[in-house]
Design an enzyme around this catalytic site. Structure first.
Site, PDB file in Angstrom:
ATOM      1  N   VAL A   1       0.828  -1.063   0.023  1.00 61.50           N
ATOM      2  CA  VAL A   1      -0.067   0.044   0.168  1.00 61.50           C
ATOM      3  C   VAL A   1       0.997   1.252   0.002  1.00 61.50           C
ATOM      4  O   VAL A   1       1.590   1.405   0.872  1.00 61.50           O
ATOM      5  CB  VAL A   1      -0.973  -0.046   1.256  1.00 61.50           C
ATOM      6  CG1 VAL A   1      -2.200   1.143   1.261  1.00 61.50           C
ATOM      7  CG2 VAL A   1      -1.749  -1.283   1.321  1.00 61.50           C
ATOM      8  N   GLU A   2       0.954   2.171  -0.850  1.00 62.79           N
ATOM      9  CA  GLU A   2       1.634   3.219  -1.136  1.00 62.79           C
ATOM     10  C   GLU A   2       0.762   4.367  -1.688  1.00 62.79           C
ATOM     11  O   GLU A   2      -0.341   4.374  -1.995  1.00 62.79           O
ATOM     12  CB  GLU A   2       2.662   2.969  -2.384  1.00 62.79           C
ATOM     13  CG  GLU A   2       3.679   1.797  -2.090  1.00 62.79           C
ATOM     14  CD  GLU A   2       4.835   1.528  -2.866  1.00 62.79           C
ATOM     15  OE1 GLU A   2       5.264   2.444  -3.417  1.00 62.79           O
ATOM     16  OE2 GLU A   2       4.899   0.358  -3.338  1.00 62.79           O
ATOM     17  N   GLY A   3       1.589   5.371  -1.714  1.00 69.26           N
ATOM     18  CA  GLY A   3       0.724   6.770  -2.081  1.00 69.26           C
ATOM     19  C   GLY A   3      -0.416   7.137  -1.406  1.00 69.26           C
ATOM     20  O   GLY A   3      -0.268   6.993  -0.135  1.00 69.26           O
TER      21      GLY A   3
END
Length: 555
Positions: A203-205
């Site tokens: 899970v990024e950004g």
């Protein structure tokens, strides 16, 4: 990280040749970024023990020496609470859709027993349908990338895979699939297709702060974990998040909190020890920043488990922490993770009992070569530092025990499999011929296995081991399944009506049918039958006007 079909879903900003991604993807320098992987569930209240996931034989008890030769192991803690014997799980990432394809199932290309395949994301046309990088459905990945066959090959040689969902580019399924039941179905489709015992949620950004998506994701994964446990096939879940030297961001902490609150049995939290940007003082080295980030993240995880009423001892905390550096040149200029840093991280992992060590990515674990200028190189296919091929993964592969790095066998061992006859009527690709000329990417069948040409090949038996220091032009993809059948050629023209006549004189450009397939004369000829053994060489009088499964585009 970013991944692309000829573009990287991995996470580098591609600014140098030779492999050019159609689009750029860059990482926000205020956070770390990339992907993650998995291991096996355990009792929160008991000393940590991991399982051999691909055989699912239960928990290991004090016998780490017996599995040093290759278990799907993360951390083992002695039942007497002595904290001296630990194993860190080494699981490098493979950017699945990046061109050229990384042959993770080939022992000459991959020293690792277990790999994390990245990334499964939401299909751009259907937010609840899983796809590889937004370019391949699960079915298309099986045919176009031979992904199912390659996974089977790795497992038959004693290895295993885990799948990572998400990444920096594209949407993780929980972002676009707003119905929890549909989301559960999407995760289930991937887990069941590849028979997974571990998954990773990268899970990024902006997705890190999306707590609505976090709630859906947690509910779906918790349901799936309960289903798998009831069937005797437990599913381990890792959560991968950005990190700074000061630890996870407030949004990252809230994401882990929401995941635990949603009932997910987390195997651990993997932090992306890379791309620190302004969060890292200029005078601080990469390994110093990495160790500081890991210690800070460990304390955050300890506190999060305290919130749900679970007190963890030091080894239990560290067993729930993973580290994933970007090897070599990071996206942030001036940040370079060296081989010395890798050796130091290995020592840190052994000393603390770190749950896992990954790297981004196996596709990059090689020097960039003379084609690049002598400057910092940002590439998806090389590290940008002076190194031998696979030097980083070799360093981390030794974390599975005290001995040398364990390499997967290059021999397929399957006592239950009957010998396969190389029959053109049932083989999915053409049978290998010594006299044939095979361009890079061409697939053949030989001795019951499927091989793919790494580069132009002629006269080299795919089944024979390569001479010392001379790599084989063939990559082993896996065995021919008994259910497979002969390939169906696809004509590229529809206006051919004349059947080939051995007595006729044909001029250049004439078109004929033979065995229902169209051909065009390369030069004037009489009595020269169109070829029916594939590939058809350049010396043949007739050019095939059809595509054949197994041949690369444009060949």
């Amino acid at each position: 990280m970013v991944t692309v079909r000829g573009r990287s879903q991995g996470r580098l900003c591609e600014i140098e040749p030779p492999t050019r991604s159609p689009g750029r993807y860059c990482f926000d320098e205020s956070e770390g970024s990339m992907g993650a992987s998995g291991a096996a569930p355990r009792d929160e209240e008991q000393p940590v023990a991991r399982r051999l996931s691909w055989t699912r034989v239960g928990l290991l008890l004090l016998v780490v020496a017996a599995v040093a030769g290759g278990a799907f192991v993360s951390v083992t803690e002695a039942a007497d609470r002595t904290e001296t014997t630990t194993l860190s799980w080494s699981v490098p990432y493979v950017d699945v859709t990046l061109t050229p394809t990384f042959q993770f199932q080939d022992p000459s290309a991959n020293p690792a027993r277990t790999v994390a395949l990245a990334f499964v994301v939401a299909d751009p046309e259907d937010g609840c349908a899983p796809s590889w990088g937004g370019y391949y459905s699960l079915e298309e990945a099986g045919t176009d990338l031979e992904l199912d066959r390659r996974i089977d090959q790795l497992r038959s040689a004693g290895g295993d895979v885990m799948v990572s969902f998400g990444g920096l580019v594209n949407d993780e399924l929980a972002i676009t699939c707003t119905d929890t039941g549909d989301l559960t179905d999407a995760y289930r489709d991937v887990v069941e297709r590849y028979d997974l015992s571990a998954v990773d949620l990268d899970v990024e950004g902006t997705a890190v702060a999306d707590l609505a998506a976090a709630g859906r994701r947690a509910a779906a994964l918790a349901d799936l974990q309960r289903e798998r446990a009831a069937d005797g096939s437990p599913l381990a879940v890792w959560l991968t998040v950005p990190v700074a030297p000061t630890g996870m961001t407030a949004e990252g902490v809230d994401l882990v909190r929401a995941t635990l609150a949603g009932g997910v049995e987390l195997m651990g939290v993997n932090v992306m020890t890379m791309d620190y940007g302004g969060a890292k003082p200029a005078e601080q080295s990469m390994i110093e920043a990495t160790e500081q980030a890991l210690r800070a993240a460990a304390e955050q995880v300890r506190a999060l488990y305290e919130e749900i009423g679970t007190t963890l001892r030091d080894r239990q905390v560290w067993s729930r922490i993973g580290a994933t550096p970007m090897i070599g040149q990071n996206d942030v200029e001036g940040e370079v993770f060296t081989l010395d840093d890798a050796a130091a991280l290995s020592s840190f992992a052994r000393a603390t009992g770190l749950g896992r060590v990954s790297l981004w990515s196996l596709n990059r674990d090689a020097g960039c070569g003379a084609s690049f200028a002598d400057v910092a190189v940002h590439s998806n296919t090389c590290s940008g530092v002076d190194q031998e091929a696979l030097a980083f993964v070799d360093e981390f592969a030794g974390l599975g025990g005290d001995g040398p790095a364990v390499r997967i066998s290059d021999t397929v061992e399957d006592a239950g499999r009957q010998p396969v006859v190389d029959d053109p009527a049932t083989s999915p690709y053409p049978i290998w011929r010594a006299e044939a000329q095979y361009p890079a990417g061409y697939k053949v069948v030989w001795h019951g296995n499927v091989y793919q040409a790494r580069w132009y090949a002629m006269g080299v038996d795919p089944s024979l081991p390569a001479a010392a220091g001379v790599p084989s032009p063939w990559a082993l993809l896996g065995v021919v399944e008994t259910s497979e059948s002969a390939p169906e050629p696809v004509p590229t023209v529809t206006d051919v009506t004349e059947v080939w006549n051995p007595d006729a004189l044909y001029q250049r450009g004439a078109r004929v049918f033979l065995d229902g397939l169209p051909y065009e004369a390369r030069w004037a000829n009489r009595g020269a039958a169109p070829g029916t053994l594939f590939p058809i060489g350049p010396e043949e009088a007739w050019e095939p006007l059809f595509d054949l499964p197994g041949q690369p585009a444009g060949s």
